[in-house]
Every structure is written in C-alpha cells, then in structure tokens.
Scaffold this active site. Structure first.
Site, PDB file in Angstrom:
ATOM      1  N   ASP A  56      -7.407 -15.187  17.233  1.00 20.14           N
ATOM      2  CA  ASP A  56      -6.165 -14.730  16.602  1.00 20.14           C
ATOM      3  C   ASP A  56      -5.073 -14.479  17.657  1.00 20.14           C
ATOM      4  O   ASP A  56      -5.302 -13.782  18.648  1.00 20.14           O
ATOM      5  CB  ASP A  56      -6.452 -13.428  15.830  1.00 20.14           C
ATOM      6  CG  ASP A  56      -5.359 -13.087  14.836  1.00 20.14           C
ATOM      7  OD1 ASP A  56      -4.184 -13.369  15.112  1.00 20.14           O
ATOM      8  OD2 ASP A  56      -5.685 -12.521  13.784  1.00 20.14           O
ATOM      9  N   THR A  82      -1.164 -13.748  10.045  1.00 22.84           N
ATOM     10  CA  THR A  82      -2.582 -14.089  10.112  1.00 22.84           C
ATOM     11  C   THR A  82      -3.148 -14.724   8.833  1.00 22.84           C
ATOM     12  O   THR A  82      -3.745 -15.800   8.884  1.00 22.84           O
ATOM     13  CB  THR A  82      -3.390 -12.816  10.454  1.00 22.84           C
ATOM     14  OG1 THR A  82      -2.924 -12.368  11.728  1.00 22.84           O
ATOM     15  CG2 THR A  82      -4.879 -13.070  10.510  1.00 22.84           C
ATOM     16  N   TYR A  85     -15.812  -8.705   6.086  1.00 26.82           N
ATOM     17  CA  TYR A  85     -15.086  -8.518   7.347  1.00 26.82           C
ATOM     18  C   TYR A  85     -15.336  -7.127   7.941  1.00 26.82           C
ATOM     19  O   TYR A  85     -15.218  -6.120   7.256  1.00 26.82           O
ATOM     20  CB  TYR A  85     -13.587  -8.732   7.130  1.00 26.82           C
ATOM     21  CG  TYR A  85     -12.837  -8.661   8.442  1.00 26.82           C
ATOM     22  CD1 TYR A  85     -13.040  -9.633   9.408  1.00 26.82           C
ATOM     23  CD2 TYR A  85     -11.986  -7.611   8.728  1.00 26.82           C
ATOM     24  CE1 TYR A  85     -12.402  -9.568  10.635  1.00 26.82           C
ATOM     25  CE2 TYR A  85     -11.329  -7.539   9.957  1.00 26.82           C
ATOM     26  CZ  TYR A  85     -11.544  -8.524  10.902  1.00 26.82           C
ATOM     27  OH  TYR A  85     -10.918  -8.446  12.110  1.00 26.82           O
ATOM     28  N   ASP A 100      -4.070 -18.909  14.792  1.00 26.54           N
ATOM     29  CA  ASP A 100      -3.189 -18.820  13.620  1.00 26.54           C
ATOM     30  C   ASP A 100      -1.711 -18.777  13.990  1.00 26.54           C
ATOM     31  O   ASP A 100      -0.859 -19.235  13.229  1.00 26.54           O
ATOM     32  CB  ASP A 100      -3.573 -17.617  12.745  1.00 26.54           C
ATOM     33  CG  ASP A 100      -3.699 -16.323  13.542  1.00 26.54           C
ATOM     34  OD1 ASP A 100      -3.652 -16.367  14.785  1.00 26.54           O
ATOM     35  OD2 ASP A 100      -3.849 -15.264  12.911  1.00 26.54           O
ATOM     36  N   HIS A 101      -1.388 -18.226  15.143  1.00 31.16           N
ATOM     37  CA  HIS A 101       0.021 -18.078  15.567  1.00 31.16           C
ATOM     38  C   HIS A 101       0.040 -17.615  17.023  1.00 31.16           C
ATOM     39  O   HIS A 101      -1.003 -17.226  17.558  1.00 31.16           O
ATOM     40  CB  HIS A 101       0.757 -17.040  14.706  1.00 31.16           C
ATOM     41  CG  HIS A 101       0.001 -15.729  14.645  1.00 31.16           C
ATOM     42  ND1 HIS A 101      -0.076 -14.868  15.708  1.00 31.16           N
ATOM     43  CD2 HIS A 101      -0.774 -15.184  13.674  1.00 31.16           C
ATOM     44  CE1 HIS A 101      -0.831 -13.844  15.386  1.00 31.16           C
ATOM     45  NE2 HIS A 101      -1.292 -14.014  14.154  1.00 31.16           N
TER      46      HIS A 101
HETATM   47  P1  AMP Z   1      -1.571  -9.508  11.659  1.00 33.68           P
HETATM   48  O1  AMP Z   1      -1.561  -9.574  13.138  1.00 33.68           O
HETATM   49  O2  AMP Z   1      -0.880  -8.307  11.130  1.00 33.68           O
HETATM   50  O3  AMP Z   1      -1.041 -10.758  11.006  1.00 33.68           O
HETATM   51  O4  AMP Z   1      -3.099  -9.371  11.171  1.00 33.68           O
HETATM   52  C1  AMP Z   1      -4.177  -9.321  12.074  1.00 33.68           C
HETATM   53  C2  AMP Z   1      -5.300  -8.519  11.496  1.00 33.68           C
HETATM   54  O5  AMP Z   1      -5.919  -9.188  10.396  1.00 33.68           O
HETATM   55  C3  AMP Z   1      -6.423  -8.329  12.481  1.00 33.68           C
HETATM   56  O6  AMP Z   1      -6.244  -7.202  13.278  1.00 33.68           O
HETATM   57  C4  AMP Z   1      -7.659  -8.183  11.595  1.00 33.68           C
HETATM   58  O7  AMP Z   1      -8.102  -6.861  11.523  1.00 33.68           O
HETATM   59  C5  AMP Z   1      -7.187  -8.613  10.223  1.00 33.68           C
HETATM   60  N1  AMP Z   1      -8.133  -9.588   9.676  1.00 33.68           N
HETATM   61  C6  AMP Z   1      -8.483 -10.771  10.200  1.00 33.68           C
HETATM   62  N2  AMP Z   1      -9.396 -11.411   9.434  1.00 33.68           N
HETATM   63  C7  AMP Z   1      -9.624 -10.606   8.380  1.00 33.68           C
HETATM   64  C8  AMP Z   1     -10.467 -10.691   7.235  1.00 33.68           C
HETATM   65  N3  AMP Z   1     -11.253 -11.755   7.024  1.00 33.68           N
HETATM   66  N4  AMP Z   1     -10.435  -9.668   6.352  1.00 33.68           N
HETATM   67  C9  AMP Z   1      -9.634  -8.595   6.555  1.00 33.68           C
HETATM   68  N5  AMP Z   1      -8.823  -8.443   7.624  1.00 33.68           N
HETATM   69  C10 AMP Z   1      -8.819  -9.427   8.536  1.00 33.68           C
HETATM   70 ZN    ZN Z   2      -3.078 -13.432  13.493  1.00 31.89          ZN
END
Ligand code: AMP
Ligand code: ZN
Length: 402
Positions: free
Chosen positions: A28, A64, A149, A232-233
């Site tokens: 990520d 994400t 998760y 993802d980015h």
């Molecule tokens: P963001 O950076 O706000 O776009 O989102 C990142 C967060 O998404 C990460 O810190 C993870 O905790 C959360 N995340 C990633 N995969 C999952 C998943 N399968 N279910 C729930 N949360 C997730």
């Molecule tokens: Zn992400």
C-alpha cells in the site's frame, strides 16, 4: 503396469498444462520511485528476472479501496461502485466506510466482478490473505480461502498463510492468491515520503518479498509461481499550512459532506446548489470544484448514482475541509498523503513481476492498474468479464507468450 505408467504421465500432463501459481502482492502506498533508494534488493531481483514498469498509474480517487477494487475488477470506481473510502447511498441511507466491517462485507456495494470470482467460475481456486472486498458476505463472491482483515497481524504470518494454502493437496490448492501489506502507506502518511521512517518501511516490505521467495523455494514452487508486486497509489508531502477551510468560504450554507481531505463530496441543501457552487467557484484557489455533470471525463469518476451534486478536488499537497476537520488534521500533523489526481506522478505506484508467464529483464513505461485484471485473465487463459474498462492489449506485451 503400462496402464499405471500412462495414467501417471497423463496426470502429470494435466498438472503441467495448468497455468502457473500467481500471487498478487499489494504494498500500500509504495510510490513508483521508492525502488531507486537502494533499499530493495529483493524487488530488484524480481525486476532483473522479470518485468519492471516505470510506474503503475492508479485511478481517481487515488485512495486505497477504490484502487484495490479497480486492480481486482479492471473497472473504474464509477463502474465498480467503490468510489471512495467513505461514501453515502441516498437510496438506502447507508454509508460505506472502510473501518465499518459490516458495510465492507456487504456484497451490494461491489458492482464489479473481482478476479477471484472470474477465476473460480473457470474452475481456478483462489485465496486471499487480505484484499479489499475479499470478505464479502456472499460465499460465491469470495475467494474459497480468505481472512477477515486484521491490520496488526504480523507480516510474516501473512506469508506463512499463503505457504500453508500452497501446501494443500493439489485438488484443494489455490492457483491465484493475494496478500496485502500497509507499512509504506502508514509510515508515508505519518512521517512523509522522504523520511527515514518511510525508508525503514520500504526496506521492511522488501524483506517480506525476500521472505516470500525463500518460502516458495522451500516448497519447490518458486519456479512455477508468478509474483506480481503492485501498489494502489503513491504518496506526496503535505504540511498543515496547506489547508483550505471550506466552512469559512461557505459561511451559513448547510451542506452534507464526505471525505473532507484531498477530495470532497458535497451535497448542498435542496434548492441551494447554485449558491453553494458559486461561493466555492469564486474562491477557487488550491482546489477545483465541479457540478457532478461537469466533472471532466478523464477522471472517469462521476457517472455513478452515488455521487453528490458537487465534487471538490484539491491541488497536489493541499487538503480541504471544515474547521473541525482542519483541527483534526493539524493535531495529527501528518506528513504525507494521497488521493490527488491520478495523472500526478507522485500518485503513481510500483509494478514489478516475475515468473514463468513474464518476460525476463524487461523494462517498460507506465502501466495502468485497470489493465491488471485482463492481464490475470491472459495468464490463466480465461475470458475477461464483459463491461470492464481495462484492456489486455495495453499490457499483454509484458508476458512471454507475446
Ligand atoms: P487510506 O490510506 O486511507 O486510503 O487507507 C489505508 C488503510 O486501509 C490501511 O491503513 C488499512 O488499515 C486499511 N485497509 C486495507 N485493506 C483493508 C481491508 N481489507 N479491510 C479493511 N481495511 C483495510
Ligand atoms: Zn492505500
């Protein structure tokens, strides 16, 4: 005796005629240039023995869940339905939120077909050690093996989980697997893309790539497995003074909103659309505001019925929100973020892959993440689902069969 010999020969032929094992690994927020820091010997090994793209272009919004869903469905967010990490459905009065596990598992939100569904329709067993959407509450829409998760589950246990699945008897063994690691996103947001802490995370995830390869070698599957590392980015530096306070601009206007941050979904009260739009438009600095129908096509972002009437996009490095959100933002004191335009190079991620299906020591330019779903279909030699946005012909040249 001869019969047994032919049977054994035939069963071997069946096994070998199957597509290679393929593992899709998400790091990520791993920006496209992090591999240039001399901290990633294992990813370099993958690049040297396989394919490396200059970058992987995400979809808008560069968040994400929208992007993981685009990677696994080959569709833009306006078509697969996961338009943001948080959004509202006015018809059902339900809000999707990635921290709400009930909504995250609600199959109704996911309008696209994930690759694990396509694979399993074609008799290929799939497994996921985390991927957004892999836990949905309908069995036939999930990979046969999946995990709920758990953000804090140690990384090595995730790899060990994949290996356990790959040690299952042939008839139960998955051929397509996913796994997810958050460290480069978490450290990038908290400490910034140019920090020592982020570099630690880059090196940590590279170590996981090495651990996975070692474990595959131990079970003699390293030569028959495709490894595809994606992101993802990307990530860009931010600072607390680069903030647009929308409340100050809107004054007394009451609006509903979601995602105060790098892009905002704004719903004015009935009859107030033009007034709210004009106020935001006349103060348009460090952001762009659009009525839903006027969002430029290149975002591929606004045809979903789930969108609010107004959408605001901040410029790279800027955030926007109300006074409460601004206060929260300043207290958190984050140093990095994503969610900006997908054309911005800082938002682009990593793509390296190696294995029996890939060319060797092959470098290419930018690839698009919506083309990964058709790439997987090419690898497994199965038809793509109708109606996707990705195109196999834009990416298949990285495979050694072309
Ligand atoms: P963001 O950076 O706000 O776009 O989102 C990142 C967060 O998404 C990460 O810190 C993870 O905790 C959360 N995340 C990633 N995969 C999952 C998943 N399968 N279910 C729930 N949360 C997730
Ligand atoms: Zn992400």
């Amino acid at each position: 005796m001869t019969k047994i010999f032919y049977f054994l020969l035939l069963s071997q032929a069946i096994i070998f005629s199957q597509a290679p094992y393929t593992i899709l690994i998400s790091f990520d927020g791993f920006r496209h240039d992090y591999m240039n820091r001399g901290l990633t010997p294992n990813l370099q090994k993958v690049a040297d023995n396989g394919v490396k793209a200059l970058s992987l272009m995400p979809v808008y919004p560069t968040k994400t869940f929208p992007n993981h869903t685009s990677i696994i469905t080959g569709m833009y967010p306006e078509n697969h339905g996961i338009i943001a990490n948080t959004f509202y459905d006015p018809v059902t009065n339900k809000t999707y939120k990635i921290s709400d596990s009930i909504q995250v598992r609600e199959s109704r939100w996911y309008k696209g077909e994930a690759f694990w569904e396509t694979a399993q329709r074609n008799g290929i067993i799939a497994a996921s050690f985390f991927w957004p959407g892999s836990e949905v509450n309908l069995e036939y829409r999930r990979p046969r093996y999946f995990k709920d998760y758990d953000h804090y589950l140690p990384y090595k246990l995730r790899v060990d989980g994949l290996i356990e699945w790959l040690k299952l008897p042939q008839k139960d063994r998955p051929r397509f697997l996913t796994v997810y690691f958050d460290a480069t996103d978490t450290y990038g947001q908290n400490f910034g893309p140019n920090s020592d802490s982020l570099n630690y995370a880059v090196n940590l995830l590279d170590g996981m790539a090495g651990y996975l390869m070692d474990k595959l070698a131990e079970i003699n599957l390293i030569d028959s497995t495709n490894l595809i590392f994606v992101t993802d980015h990307g990530m860009t530096e931010i600072s607390s003074d680069k903030y647009v306070n929308i409340e100050e601009i809107l004054g007394d206007e009451k609006v509903a909103y979601w995602n105060w941050s790098t892009f905002c979904l704004i719903q004015p009260e009935k009859g107030r659309l033009d007034e709210v739009y004009n106020k935001l438009k006349s103060n348009e600095k460090h952001y762009k505001v659009y009525k839903k129908s006027e969002v430029p096509d290149f975002y591929h972002f606004s045809s979903s019925p789930l969108f609010s009437d107004l959408i605001l996009f901040t410029d790279l490095g800027w955030e926007a929100g109300d006074t409460k959100a601004q206060k929260r933002f300043q207290e958190w004191n984050a140093k990095g973020n994503h969610g900006y335009e997908n054309g911005e190079l800082d938002m682009h991620g990593l793509f390296v892959a190696m294995g029996p299906s890939f060319r060797k020591n092959y470098k290419t330019g930018t690839l698009r993440n919506i083309d990964i779903y058709p790439l997987l279909c090419e690898i497994f030699d199965i038809p793509v689902r109708n109606g996707i946005d990705g195109k196999g012909e834009r990416i298949r040249f990285i495979l050694n069969k072309y």
